[in-house]
Scaffold this motif. Sequence first.
Motif, PDB file in Angstrom:
ATOM      1  N   ASP A  43      -1.440   7.011  62.528  1.00 32.42           N
ATOM      2  CA  ASP A  43      -1.662   5.698  61.908  1.00 32.42           C
ATOM      3  C   ASP A  43      -3.108   5.224  62.052  1.00 32.42           C
ATOM      4  O   ASP A  43      -3.533   4.291  61.368  1.00 32.42           O
ATOM      5  N   ALA A  53      -8.372   6.860  59.043  1.00 31.08           N
ATOM      6  CA  ALA A  53      -8.927   5.866  58.125  1.00 31.08           C
ATOM      7  C   ALA A  53      -9.516   6.513  56.879  1.00 31.08           C
ATOM      8  O   ALA A  53     -10.093   7.606  56.945  1.00 31.08           O
ATOM      9  N   ARG A  92     -13.386  -1.067  51.063  1.00 26.23           N
ATOM     10  CA  ARG A  92     -12.900  -1.252  52.438  1.00 26.23           C
ATOM     11  C   ARG A  92     -12.514   0.067  53.051  1.00 26.23           C
ATOM     12  O   ARG A  92     -12.198   1.025  52.344  1.00 26.23           O
ATOM     13  N   LEU A  96      -9.561   1.597  55.233  1.00 27.48           N
ATOM     14  CA  LEU A  96      -8.175   1.254  55.551  1.00 27.48           C
ATOM     15  C   LEU A  96      -7.564   2.328  56.437  1.00 27.48           C
ATOM     16  O   LEU A  96      -7.714   3.527  56.161  1.00 27.48           O
ATOM     17  N   THR A  97      -6.866   1.899  57.461  1.00 26.07           N
ATOM     18  CA  THR A  97      -6.141   2.870  58.287  1.00 26.07           C
ATOM     19  C   THR A  97      -4.795   3.191  57.630  1.00 26.07           C
ATOM     20  O   THR A  97      -4.306   2.446  56.773  1.00 26.07           O
ATOM     21  N   ARG A 146      -2.097   2.897  59.104  1.00 28.00           N
ATOM     22  CA  ARG A 146      -1.242   1.777  59.509  1.00 28.00           C
ATOM     23  C   ARG A 146      -1.294   0.656  58.466  1.00 28.00           C
ATOM     24  O   ARG A 146      -0.268   0.089  58.104  1.00 28.00           O
ATOM     25  N   GLU A 147      -2.493   0.370  57.986  1.00 37.19           N
ATOM     26  CA  GLU A 147      -2.633  -0.663  56.958  1.00 37.19           C
ATOM     27  C   GLU A 147      -2.057  -0.215  55.618  1.00 37.19           C
ATOM     28  O   GLU A 147      -1.395  -0.993  54.919  1.00 37.19           O
ATOM     29  N   LYS A 165       0.375   1.629  55.087  1.00 34.17           N
ATOM     30  CA  LYS A 165       1.846   1.595  55.124  1.00 34.17           C
ATOM     31  C   LYS A 165       2.417   0.211  54.837  1.00 34.17           C
ATOM     32  O   LYS A 165       3.607   0.082  54.544  1.00 34.17           O
ATOM     33  N   THR A 166       1.576  -0.815  54.927  1.00 33.55           N
ATOM     34  CA  THR A 166       2.061  -2.172  54.597  1.00 33.55           C
ATOM     35  C   THR A 166       1.864  -2.480  53.115  1.00 33.55           C
ATOM     36  O   THR A 166       2.351  -3.497  52.631  1.00 33.55           O
ATOM     37  N   MET A 167       1.130  -1.604  52.403  1.00 32.31           N
ATOM     38  CA  MET A 167       0.695  -1.944  51.047  1.00 32.31           C
ATOM     39  C   MET A 167       1.617  -1.456  49.937  1.00 32.31           C
ATOM     40  O   MET A 167       1.453  -1.850  48.775  1.00 32.31           O
ATOM     41  N   ALA A 176       3.289  -5.631  62.831  1.00 28.87           N
ATOM     42  CA  ALA A 176       2.209  -6.609  62.664  1.00 28.87           C
ATOM     43  C   ALA A 176       2.630  -7.684  61.661  1.00 28.87           C
ATOM     44  O   ALA A 176       3.216  -7.369  60.619  1.00 28.87           O
TER      45      ALA A 176
END
Lengths: 401, 401
Positions: free
Chosen positions: A98, A101, A111, A113-114, A116-117, A119-121, B302
């Motif tokens: 996660d 990047a 930007r 983005l990792t 982890r990020e 996976k929220t998108m 998060a």
Amino acid sequence: MSKLSGLLPRRHLLVGSAATLAGAGLATVSRLAHAQAAPKPLPAYVSWKEASNLIVHSGTTIETKRAAFGTSVITPSDQLYIRNNLPAPDASIVADRDAWAVTVEGVKSPRTLTVRELKTMGVETTAMVLQCSGNGRGFFPSKPSGTPWQVGAAGCVVWSGVPVRDVAEALGGVVGGMKFMTGTGGEVLPAGLDPKAIMVERSVPVSAMSDALLAWEMNGQPIPLAHGGPLRLIVPGYTGVNNIKYIKQLAFTSKESDAQIMSHGYRIAPPGSKGDPSQPSVQEMTVKSWINSPTPDRGSVAAGTVQIVGVAFGGLHAVTKVEVSTDGGKTWGVARFVGPDMGKYAWRQFVFTAKLPAGEFILASRATDADKNVQPEMRLENGGGYNNTSWADHAVKVTVA
Amino acid sequence: MSKLSGLLPRRHLLVGSAATLAGAGLATVSRLAHAQAAPKPLPAYVSWKEASNLIVHSGTTIETKRAAFGTSVITPSDQLYIRNNLPAPDASIVADRDAWAVTVEGVKSPRTLTVRELKTMGVETTAMVLQCSGNGRGFFPSKPSGTPWQVGAAGCVVWSGVPVRDVAEALGGVVGGMKFMTGTGGEVLPAGLDPKAIMVERSVPVSAMSDALLAWEMNGQPIPLAHGGPLRLIVPGYTGVNNIKYIKQLAFTSKESDAQIMSHGYRIAPPGSKGDPSQPSVQEMTVKSWINSPTPDRGSVAAGTVQIVGVAFGGLHAVTKVEVSTDGGKTWGVARFVGPDMGKYAWRQFVFTAKLPAGEFILASRATDADKNVQPEMRLENGGGYNNTSWADHAVKVTVA
């Protein structure tokens, strides 16, 4: 020449020896089968793979055996081919997946983005044929340099990740005038060499972003390091090299990458010559099929009813029809698709039921896509041995007893 | 009792401690998670599986961890659950897979057929949820005897083989008056015991033959011994036990098998009592779903946008809708299906995008099938702990930080 019928008398096609069939690529198959007698061991980074189903050409080029393909649509990860332009990065990059990047450029708000990020998108799942640009090179009598793949530098794989379009939208959208989506791999480049000469960076038309993913999962598990984990750019319908492993930068650009792998690599060059930027790039896949059973390496076939099975796909278009011939292409019958339809980028399994008496038979398959493109009889000769979709080259000779 | 809302005050559902949530099965999850602290090793016959993705309950009962389920539709073979009623036969039976034989009875021309012969008779490929009848038993507060499975005694698997209807037709068709399709497993029975008391023999309605397979391939490879290879009866939509491993006899019969596993096993008995032939048999699966991410064992979440993903299936009917709740079932929103639709017997992945601030949330999913059956809030209490489809039991409490 790949022309199986026409150039060779029909009677030779049905009863021909390996010598008379040389032009059809069948001698090549024999040669390659012989080469398998002393198999190379699997390299350590893919030691988890099923060695008995694979042909190890080199430490970075490993092919699935034709006889290992089943009829269950998906190619299991442990027998999926490997073709890495550079050695895989250190396994430490998958220790905290996660945290990996990727930098996104060419959008209104660039930007980093990792995973982890990401996976929220968003989440999407796509089944897709992953195929090396040079799959089928082994059937070129001209023996172009490069791995002599037969059919096994391909598989049907399920990828899961965030749609690239969702990422671009979240970052304000693609900047106007950008014609390409350019991915850069995270391989560690050897010191002292010009990075442009060795880096893995490929551009595809920006239109390809509509179905592209930044994927973290393959066949239901985190993407193995050997296949590009923690994060891989997936561009459905495009050849393997365009699906950038360990992606560290995704850029929407006005021009194609000037990395050598883009400017000179993977070009359709005249036979005997090398690629340059004036030549067409190897990108979209086109309609193709081949038979996986029966084949000579599965042994002899009992006379009577035979189920002829194989795979077919259309690249950018869904495959809509497969025809099968048991007489080297003289006559054809329509095969039946079996199993789930996993979408236009996946392959489909076909079955053709034939009654075969004792004798030798040349089995061939020919696919048609939704855009009415028909798999050609002959390969397009080219220096790199790319894009071999010839049905004649993929024909197999079987002995029925 | 499984009633999550209604019996418990709403405020407890959102901020409840493990104690107040005991009735919702969440305490059970904690208890089981704790039990995983000292994992048992994989038995030798499944040493090829990925231990980190599995919970070993016993040598013949192994569960997929909830956190190991991805979003790629198919469950990889190396993390698929194991539930064998008897130890697997000796590995010698997969040394020559094509030589395995099954006797077909209850047709006009009964015959014993080898796998080699079956392979000439037809090919079909079906994706299907394979689920143990007792999956979800771990959520029963009554702690019925049997493995306390949570969600992981299930997977979505692709099978390839010959349709049973093609085999029956080739043998002259099913004899009139036969109401059941009865499969007998090829396990080696311990000497000195009544075979009927231990053999694996199950009957399903003869109508189930229409989509049934005699399968030799699973997820693209020959069926592993641990999963019933060389040959397994596949009955889509029916619980795992009905999919007979190492099948040695397939009989169309006028009566159900009188083997104990059929007459007394897998029956919906009153709580606290054992099964008998007067009670309903556990057979067809019904509509069910659960969330696989986020879950407590994946760590904290998060605050912000969260992708809530899971699986849903309908058993005999396609799943058509999934709703997701972030407040323990008080309010619901419709989730989106993602990825390929592999047919009515497969599961589908769903995604629900939520904006969650810091706090604790009870996430639940509720599926609806094509026959308008809705996944129930409460489990049906029964002595064996079978068929738990309660959405309340499958809810998860997550901490958003």
